[in-house]
Write an enzyme that holds these catalytic residues in place. Sequence first.
Site, short mmCIF file in Angstrom:
data_model
loop_
_atom_site.label_atom_id
_atom_site.label_comp_id
_atom_site.label_asym_id
_atom_site.label_seq_id
_atom_site.Cartn_x
_atom_site.Cartn_y
_atom_site.Cartn_z
N GLY A 217 0.83 -1.21 0.00
CA GLY A 217 0.00 0.00 0.00
C GLY A 217 0.86 1.25 0.00
N ASN A 218 0.25 2.38 0.29
CA ASN A 218 1.01 3.63 0.37
C ASN A 218 0.43 4.52 1.47
OD1 ASN A 218 -1.03 5.55 -0.84
ND2 ASN A 218 -0.84 4.06 -2.51
N ARG A 219 1.03 5.68 1.66
CA ARG A 219 0.71 6.51 2.82
C ARG A 219 -0.44 7.50 2.60
NH1 ARG A 219 4.95 6.04 6.44
NH2 ARG A 219 6.86 5.18 5.55
#
Length: 419
Positions: A217-219
């Site tokens: 995933g990412n932030r």
Amino acid sequence: MNIVLGVGGGIAAYKAALLLRLFTENGHSVTVIPTAAALRFVGEPTWSALSGKPVHSDVWTAVEQVPHVRLGQQADLLVIAPATADLLARAAAGLADDLLTNTLLTARCPVVFAPAMHTEMWEHPATQANVETLIARGAHVIPPASGRLTGADTGPGRLPEPETIYEVCRHQLEHSGSPRGPQAAPRPDPEGDYSGWRVLVTAGGTREPLDPVRFLGNRSSGKQGYAVAARAAARGAQVRLISANVALPDPPGVQVETVETALELQAAVQAAVGWADLVVMAAAVADYRPATYAQSKMKKSHAPGHEDAAPTIDLVRNPDILAGLVTARGTAATPVIVGFAAETGEPGTSVLQLGAEKLARKGCDLLVVNEVGVDKTFGQDENTVHILRRNGQPQVDAGPAGKEDIAQTILDVARTVLG
Ligand code: PMT
């Protein structure tokens, strides 16, 4: 689920056989209704052999079962592929001159059209007006793909791949019963400068599952995309927000749809883009996903001598959704497409240089460049952006400022492109 697959009379009818296969292999019961013209391209035995059901085009066969009413009433989803210019026109006009158009009038389930025709026919104002009418009535129209057409010519008008159509349909089946689904559209403010415009926003970050408990995933928190959606609604737009893994309350007056992965986001965007005048792609979309998904949790190795062993994860590329939107739009003026660029900069190359290259590569109308890092932009309440425009128009800088203010500036600039 009960699927009705309507097949129009176009050369791409053969691809509908592959779509039919995808439905049956995934456990759906499919009734195929080809038009008379479709049968000139692919015959009745193919459809009945692949679906395992009798196949008719007219309303005069098996009349005792009242098929022209029953099929539509019992369907969980009606998909038309390929939807020819003629079929779109008949559907928009509400004609009922064969079994398929009768079924379209009796269906109360989600209806998905996958148009395919020559570029000139697709871009003709008559076809575009018919598409508008169908979308306004709640149908989902998947924009045609761009590429090689029947002859040597190329352009927008190709039937999207069966896998793409299948994903849009699967998405519709999963979301059509949801109170957060398309029927929940709120009334927009009639006084705002976005009154009458339809805005589609994506927000958050996609998650690409490795196994039932882990993902890549990412932030992204979704704050910037949610602010754009909220401000657009406050300024009078009808707003749909496709939200990927965001823990924020729904913005007031915005219709929210949730997704998890890049492929789900793509399906949701493709189902909604035909409705939109402006698309704002604020979501952080994973460029890659794991090549395989482990059905049960991946375990550490305890084999003697292999305690330190770690798995290698193979990745495959996700589709570039933004670039796909630009290609599908072709030479049409709408929707106006706004991309975002999250850049950290590189040695010798500034964030702005990377942004300019990305604008050229993606071909969108505006590119909102923001500098990101572990504690920068992602998840923060403030942002600093440079809004790059095409055709050498000067960039617009905004911030540092709250994401609501940044959203206002983005909408101000996009409004000038909408005209
Ligand atoms: O959510 P916040 O915490 O508020 O943070 C906001 C943000 C930093 C996430 C947001 O402002 C932002 O920059 N979003 C885009 C992040 C991103 O994915 O950038 P990118 O450079 O990888 O992608 C460029 C554009 O292509 C984006 O519009 C993206 O939506 C789109 N894209 C990317 C990859 C892909 N496979 N398909 C796409 O459509």
